[in-house]
Design an enzyme around this catalytic site. Structure first.
Site, PDB file in Angstrom:
ATOM      1  N   GLU A 397       0.813  -1.221   0.000  1.00  0.00           N
ATOM      2  CA  GLU A 397       0.000   0.000   0.000  1.00  0.00           C
ATOM      3  C   GLU A 397       0.847   1.272   0.000  1.00  0.00           C
ATOM      4  OE1 GLU A 397      -2.649  -3.272   1.314  1.00  0.00           O
ATOM      5  OE2 GLU A 397      -0.602  -2.642   1.841  1.00  0.00           O
ATOM      6  N   GLN A 419      -8.009  -2.290  -0.846  1.00  0.00           N
ATOM      7  CA  GLN A 419      -8.928  -3.425  -0.895  1.00  0.00           C
ATOM      8  C   GLN A 419      -9.925  -3.358   0.254  1.00  0.00           C
ATOM      9  OE1 GLN A 419      -7.549  -7.754  -0.611  1.00  0.00           O
ATOM     10  NE2 GLN A 419      -7.830  -7.446  -2.825  1.00  0.00           N
ATOM     11  N   PHE A 420      -9.444  -2.934   1.409  1.00  0.00           N
ATOM     12  CA  PHE A 420     -10.277  -2.579   2.553  1.00  0.00           C
ATOM     13  C   PHE A 420      -9.679  -1.311   3.158  1.00  0.00           C
ATOM     14  CE2 PHE A 420     -10.974  -7.080   2.014  1.00  0.00           C
ATOM     15  CZ  PHE A 420     -12.339  -7.236   2.231  1.00  0.00           C
ATOM     16  N   ALA A 421     -10.540  -0.439   3.649  1.00  0.00           N
ATOM     17  CA  ALA A 421     -10.044   0.816   4.217  1.00  0.00           C
ATOM     18  C   ALA A 421      -9.053   0.569   5.343  1.00  0.00           C
ATOM     19  CB  ALA A 421     -11.212   1.661   4.716  1.00  0.00           C
ATOM     20  N   ASP A 422      -9.214  -0.545   6.044  1.00  0.00           N
ATOM     21  CA  ASP A 422      -8.315  -0.889   7.142  1.00  0.00           C
ATOM     22  C   ASP A 422      -6.859  -0.936   6.693  1.00  0.00           C
ATOM     23  OD1 ASP A 422     -10.920  -2.359   6.941  1.00  0.00           O
ATOM     24  OD2 ASP A 422     -10.606  -2.604   9.089  1.00  0.00           O
ATOM     25  N   PHE A 423      -6.644  -1.367   5.437  1.00  0.00           N
ATOM     26  CA  PHE A 423      -5.287  -1.598   4.954  1.00  0.00           C
ATOM     27  C   PHE A 423      -4.531  -0.300   4.668  1.00  0.00           C
ATOM     28  CE2 PHE A 423      -6.768  -5.891   2.977  1.00  0.00           C
ATOM     29  CZ  PHE A 423      -6.969  -6.396   4.258  1.00  0.00           C
ATOM     30  N   HIS A 464     -11.225  -5.708   8.773  1.00  0.00           N
ATOM     31  CA  HIS A 464     -11.921  -5.505   7.505  1.00  0.00           C
ATOM     32  C   HIS A 464     -13.203  -4.701   7.681  1.00  0.00           C
ATOM     33  CE1 HIS A 464      -9.378  -9.036   6.733  1.00  0.00           C
ATOM     34  NE2 HIS A 464      -9.436  -8.730   5.456  1.00  0.00           N
TER      35      HIS A 464
END
Length: 658
Positions: A397, A419-423, A464
């Site tokens: 990222e 892919q997920f905001a968490d990442f 996630h």
């Protein structure tokens, strides 16, 4: 020191000498001024000037260089007027950052130089983006980026080299191995014989170059740059050199063994080259005296100009106006019939139509090409736009956000899908320290949209399901968008891509396939900073965004006796305070509902703003409703307890009874 001057005529050799001498003489003057208290700080490159000068002279002037804080020779070899450099170091207006950043922490499109930020690593990925733009535009250019041996320990280094290798980007990764990262010696930085050895692991060509030999640096880099222009690929270059002074002058060099300093002093790149030119009849004493006198005269003249310049006059308006690149929103109205589509379809359609509007727009993310993304939003995009513009990325990222920044520097818009905001936490540094600050620091917009699939209610657990908008709403320079309806999502996404500032675009996963709405089939835009009043009433103002808007509406459906204004913020930065204040002054009561946990969330700021600006109109304290102060759990019964959907009704009724 041996110099192979084959195929180099006298004019080139003299120019190399002048170019390596100039930063040395400037540094010697700066060290005097530092002792006199006339400048505040200095990062010395004495002993390693041959690298900066040799690399810069080997490149064409229209090719980008990303230097470090010791690479004075890059700036002087690009012939930046010295008074502007001196003004930069003194925080004067004619510098490059208007006093907002110091020393070499700046960029200039005029001279195709992009300076570092203190975190060191991010510029490596930025070089990837600039090189990618060159490749997409078929410009046959090379990009050179510098780091030190200490910087190679950062994850950004590994990510940037990996991306460059996978994508065959024309980047010269120039590592100045000068013995120490501040006071930490190389033996405590890495455990391989040479940094160049790492090239093998990345499937990348690598070379070791004597960083104190100006001729070797210039010839080898010239050869490699020519080759890379013809056959785009990354190359790892390790320049063996030594830092003869402290990390910065206050550090000193007591931690360096005296015998090591003495050994490297014999290899001084300036004195050795000067002696060689004299011994071989290429330069005589009179010519050398004239060259030095001319440079010293230039230094003193430009120092006088810089010292004579007035100090910057502070002005709040100027400071605030430079946080964002000035952008005038252009409305594109709906012209077509509409169709009822899902939230996820609105995102997909909006992204596709923006790809058609902007012919060089690039989208990047994990699994977004043939697979179509984790949520299939980009399904079929490769067939229409090709893999050059729809790019699968490695799992890195940080480097991809940096690559997006590099594309912006080179004039290309991009959309990055987390892919997920968490990442995004793995790419947090370049978002908040590079994208957010570049325009304020040196006037360079970050024309980047980061798509953030977020939110709970889908039993995806703590990694996630976060809705982490508060990480970014407090960072000046970023814009934050968080739609709740398909119509808004499509129009706001188009605006986000048009806007040359960095935008975090939050898309609640729970809404993707659960919310449908009539949406125009054609391309259209919606303005930032304009909330939507989706229901009107007199008893209370409900302020929310994202999935929480639908929870509020459901609560009102279940309680038809409650008359409420419902404000869907749509964008969190910029925030439509006018609509909030107008409603609160009418109803006298306000409740803010967010999915994020309570403390430090945007509901707290909205509550404070209402208290500050609408206090006399309030009939009750402002109420905030949010998720529990825990990470978001996986099990459905725990997640239901965590989310504020079921606690909102009670809080609303309590407020109404106040």
């Amino acid at each position: 020191m041996e110099y192979n001057i084959e195929n180099l005529d006298k004019e080139v050799l003299i120019q190399l000498y002048k170019s390596i001498l100039k930063p040395r003489l400037i540094e010697e003057k700066m060290l005097i001024l530092l002792r006199q208290g006339k400048i505040s700080k200095w990062f010395s490159g004495i002993g390693q000037e041959a690298i900066a000068v040799g690399v810069t002279m080997a490149l064409n002037n229209d090719e980008y260089i990303l230097p470090m804080h010791r690479n004075l020779g890059v700036f002087t070899s690009r012939e930046i007027p010295l008074n502007r450099l001196f003004a930069q170091w003194q925080g004067k207006a004619s510098g490059f950052t208007k006093g907002r950043d110091r020393s070499f922490h700046f960029g200039t499109q005029e001279y195709k130089i992009v300076g570092m930020i203190s975190h060191l690593g991010p510029q490596l990925g930025v070089a990837d983006g600039i090189a990618l733009a060159s490749k997409l535009k078929n410009k046959n250019e090379v990009t050179a980026v510098f780091t030190g041996e200490g910087g190679t320990s950062e994850g950004d280094f590994h990510e940037a080299l990996n991306v460059a290798s996978v994508w065959k980007l024309p980047v010269l990764f120039c590592v100045e191995n000068n013995g120490y990262g501040l006071s930490t010696p190389t033996k405590e930085q890495y455990n391989c014989a040479n940094i160049a050895d790492r090239g093998l692991g990345y499937g990348m060509e690598s070379h070791i170059i004597d960083g104190n030999n100006i001729v070797e640096v210039f010839k080898k880099v010239s050869e490699l740059a020519h080759s890379v222009r013809e056959n785009p690929r990354p190359i790892l270059l390790e320049f063996k050199t030594f830092r003869m002074r402290g990390h910065e002058e206050a550090s000193g060099v007591k931690y360096v063994p005296r015998e090591l300093m003495d050994a490297w002093a014999i290899k001084d790149p300036v004195l050795n080259f000067e002696t060689f030119l004299k011994d071989n009849g290429i330069l005589n004493n009179a010519e050398n005296t004239t060259i030095k006198a001319t440079i010293i005269e230039e230094i003193n003249k430009h120092l006088d100009l810089a010292f004579a310049e007035s100090d910057i006059i502070s002005g709040k308006t100027n400071e605030l106006n430079d946080v964002y690149y000035k952008y005038e929103y252009k409305e594109v109205t709906k012209k077509s019939n509409s169709e009822e589509i899902r939230f996820i379809d609105a995102i997909s359609n909006g992204l596709k139509q923006s790809m058609e509007q902007h012919e060089d727009l690039v989208i990047m993310g994990q699994d977004i090409a043939e697979y179509g993304g984790a949520f299939k939003i980009t399904d079929g995009f490769v067939d229409q736009f090709g893999k050059e513009r729809v790019r699968n990325t490695p799992i890195c990222e940080s480097a991809i956000v940096e690559t997006a920044m590099g594309l912006s520097i080179a004039g290309i818009k991009s959309v990055v899908e987390m892919q997920f905001a968490d990442f995004v936490s793995s790419g947090f540094n370049p978002v908040v320290n590079y994208l957010a600050k570049s325009h304020y620091r040196w006037g360079q917009q970050a024309d980047v949209v980061i798509r953030m699939p977020c939110g709970g209610g889908v039993a995806a657990g703590p990694f996630h399901s976060q809705t982490n908008e508060a990480w970014f709403t407090k960072t000046p320079g970023l814009k934050v968008v968080y739609p709740a309806f398909p119509y808004d999502a499509k129009g706001l996404l188009a605006t986000a891509i048009n806007d040359p500032n960095p935008v975090l675009f939050f898309e609640h996963k729970g809404l993707y396939r659960s919310i449908r709405q009539e949406v125009p089939t054609d391309y259209y835009t919606l303005p930032f900073g304009k909330a939507s009043v989706i229901r009107e009433g007199d008893h209370v103002t409900i302020i929310s965004y994202g999935a929480a808007v639908h929870w509020a509406l459901e609560t009102l459906e279940n309680n038809p006796e409650i008359s409420a204004d419902v404000i869907d913020l749509r964008t969190l930065q910029p925030l439509d305070t006018d609509t909030i204040y107008e409603s609160v002054r009418k109803t006298g009561k306000a409740i803010v509902l967010q999915e994020d946990s309570l403390f430090g969330g945007i509901a707290s700021d909205i509550s404070a703003l209402i208290m500050e600006h609408c206090f006399e109109s309030l009939d009750a304290p402002v109420k905030r409703v949010a998720s529990m102060e825990t990470p978001i759990p996986f099990a459905s019964q725990l997640e239901t307890q965590y989310l504020p959907k079921n606690t909102f009704e009670e809080a609303l009724k309590t407020l109404l009874e106040y």
